[in-house]
Design an enzyme around this catalytic site. Structure first.
Site, PDB file in Angstrom:
ATOM      1  N   ASP A 111       0.852  -1.190   0.000  1.00  0.00           N
ATOM      2  CA  ASP A 111       0.000   0.000   0.000  1.00  0.00           C
ATOM      3  C   ASP A 111       0.887   1.239   0.000  1.00  0.00           C
ATOM      4  O   ASP A 111       1.652   1.459   0.935  1.00  0.00           O
ATOM      5  CB  ASP A 111      -0.892  -0.010   1.243  1.00  0.00           C
ATOM      6  CG  ASP A 111      -1.741   1.240   1.369  1.00  0.00           C
ATOM      7  OD1 ASP A 111      -1.826   2.020   0.395  1.00  0.00           O
ATOM      8  OD2 ASP A 111      -2.343   1.437   2.448  1.00  0.00           O
ATOM      9  N   HIS A 158      -0.433   4.382  -0.265  1.00  0.00           N
ATOM     10  CA  HIS A 158      -1.142   5.479   0.423  1.00  0.00           C
ATOM     11  C   HIS A 158      -1.169   6.762  -0.392  1.00  0.00           C
ATOM     12  O   HIS A 158      -1.083   7.863   0.148  1.00  0.00           O
ATOM     13  CB  HIS A 158      -0.488   5.731   1.785  1.00  0.00           C
ATOM     14  CG  HIS A 158      -1.461   5.712   2.924  1.00  0.00           C
ATOM     15  ND1 HIS A 158      -1.638   6.763   3.777  1.00  0.00           N
ATOM     16  CD2 HIS A 158      -2.320   4.760   3.328  1.00  0.00           C
ATOM     17  CE1 HIS A 158      -2.551   6.466   4.684  1.00  0.00           C
ATOM     18  NE2 HIS A 158      -2.978   5.250   4.424  1.00  0.00           N
ATOM     19  N   GLU A 194     -10.512   3.166  -1.193  1.00  0.00           N
ATOM     20  CA  GLU A 194     -10.834   3.378   0.215  1.00  0.00           C
ATOM     21  C   GLU A 194     -11.324   4.790   0.496  1.00  0.00           C
ATOM     22  O   GLU A 194     -11.994   5.015   1.508  1.00  0.00           O
ATOM     23  CB  GLU A 194      -9.628   3.051   1.094  1.00  0.00           C
ATOM     24  CG  GLU A 194      -8.433   3.967   0.931  1.00  0.00           C
ATOM     25  CD  GLU A 194      -7.212   3.460   1.677  1.00  0.00           C
ATOM     26  OE1 GLU A 194      -6.615   4.254   2.428  1.00  0.00           O
ATOM     27  OE2 GLU A 194      -6.856   2.283   1.517  1.00  0.00           O
ATOM     28  N   HIS A 232     -11.630  -1.983   2.929  1.00  0.00           N
ATOM     29  CA  HIS A 232     -10.789  -1.182   3.818  1.00  0.00           C
ATOM     30  C   HIS A 232     -11.384  -1.275   5.224  1.00  0.00           C
ATOM     31  O   HIS A 232     -12.583  -1.113   5.405  1.00  0.00           O
ATOM     32  CB  HIS A 232     -10.822   0.266   3.316  1.00  0.00           C
ATOM     33  CG  HIS A 232      -9.896   1.201   4.018  1.00  0.00           C
ATOM     34  ND1 HIS A 232     -10.322   2.404   4.569  1.00  0.00           N
ATOM     35  CD2 HIS A 232      -8.562   1.151   4.242  1.00  0.00           C
ATOM     36  CE1 HIS A 232      -9.296   3.042   5.079  1.00  0.00           C
ATOM     37  NE2 HIS A 232      -8.215   2.308   4.905  1.00  0.00           N
TER      38      HIS A 232
END
Length: 383
Positions: free
Chosen positions: A187, A189, A239, A289
């Site tokens: 991930d 981000h 998410e 998520h």
């Protein structure tokens, strides 16, 4: 039965504030929901106060109608603050209806399609031998899917080009050590540009990663289409999406393979089920998520039980992340519990979560904000 009150509780759970929402009725049946907009709880509390003026006095069983009432109640529909407030109310209404009818929430979503919910865990150490040792520990504990740690930041500084080669090196090493059977992802981000994300993918042998999560920001689907042309690693995206409309271009233009849907941000279970059906028609799997607390976990477990196109549920309660403290038994005496790497589907009426409201009421609001990162030249970048 009529709705009599909506109560918002910003509560410190684990390492940050979470917003719990209680919907009460005139028959004493109440439901719990949770908002996903962590770090902006006061904004969501304000939205909840507006929404209470609209739905107090309504029948809580009319979940779909209430959803439409809340969404269409202002000229400026949607947005993450309003969707987070709406999500919490929607989840709480399902909790109420399940309790009143004496059935678990998954029965309200079409019934159970699986008996337990497989999860993926996340390593918490910096890329290196410690990360691989954590991954091996997770495999021994039963996990067959996991998210590896990307190279992190130095206090408040993040330079992608410095961290990309380190992460790529240790992802490659992890695949060599762990073997081909385990599912591995990373991930990012939203920290990278298209060029940086492509460079990261190109630094690893084909087959190293089974998914790449949120490598770039998601406002522009065309940017993801550009990245898609440069790599064949499956994308896990979504998410931050606050409606089915935000998922639309990604699903219909074949951009991603996993929907990182957040029940507490997208509009609750009502909206999540619509996204799941749409995704099933395009062979996109749900990979929810789940970074919050037991209410979010429980709602997502019921969702995962009821949909056909499901892969793994994120858990932050694995042995690799015990320092996060998400499993707060004092606040949540009844909650979903991992059995090795899976969540059994609860059979209690409603969500199957109990909240210690007396303990909640003793807490004062505690401000939390995500880390603020900069490049070395002083410019702002993503956390």
């Amino acid at each position: 039965m009529k709705i009599t009150a909506i109560r918002a509780y910003p509560v410190w759970v684990g390492i940050r504030t979470q917003l719990l929402v209680k919907v009460e009725t005139d028959e004493g049946v109440f439901g719990w929901g949770e908002s996903g907009l962590t770090g902006r709880e006061k904004a969501v509390v304000g939205a909840l106060e507006h929404f209470a003026e609209l739905i107090v006095g309504m029948d809580p069983f009319k979940i779909g109608g209430i959803w439409q009432t809340l969404y269409r109640s202002q000229y400026f529909e949607g947005g993450r603050v309003l969707a987070a407030a709406q999500s919490a109310i929607d989840i709480a209404l399902y909790d109420i209806k399940g309790k009143a009818l004496g059935v678990p929430v998954y029965q309200l979503l079409g019934g159970k399609q699986r008996d337990h919910i497989p999860t993926f865990a996340t390593t918490s150490g910096e890329p290196g031998e410690a990360m691989i040792e954590q991954a091996q520990m997770l495999m021994e504990a039963g996990w067959t899917a996991m998210r590896l740690s990307p190279s992190g930041h130095e206090e408040t500084i993040y330079e992608p080009r410095e961290h990309i080669p380190v992460t790529a090196k240790w992802c490659t090493k992890a695949r060599e050590v762990l073997g081909d059977e385990v599912v591995l992802g990373v991930d990012y981000h939203h920290r990278l540009s298209v060029a940086e994300a492509a460079s990261f993918c190109q630094k690893m042998p084909r087959g190293t990663l089974d998914f790449l999560e949120e490598p770039i920001r998601d406002e522009t689907p065309e940017a993801y289409e550009s990245l898609r042309r440069m790599t064949d690693i499956p994308f896990a995206i979504g998410e931050e999406f606050a409606s089915k409309w935000q998922f639309l271009p990604y699903i219909e233009r074949d951009i991603h393979q996993f929907n990182r849907i957040d029940i507490c941000n997208v509009g609750g279970l009502t909206e999540a089920m619509k996204v799941a059906g749409w995704s099933e028609a395009h062979y996109v799997d749900m990979m929810p998520h789940n970074p919050l607390g037991p209410i979010c976990t429980a709602a997502t477990v019921h969702f995962a039980a009821a949909v056909a196109n499901f892969s793994w549920l994120e858990t932050r309660s694995s042995p690799a992340e015990t320092h996060l403290g998400f499993d707060n038994s004092d606040l949540f005496p009844v909650q979903p519990r991992l059995e090795r790497a899976v969540y059994p589907v609860p059979e209690a009426p409603g969500l199957g979560v109990e909240v210690n409201e007396d303990l909640v009421l003793k807490q004062d609001f505690k401000f939390w904000n995500a880390p603020m990162l900069n490049r070395r030249d002083g410019s702002v970048t993503n956390w």
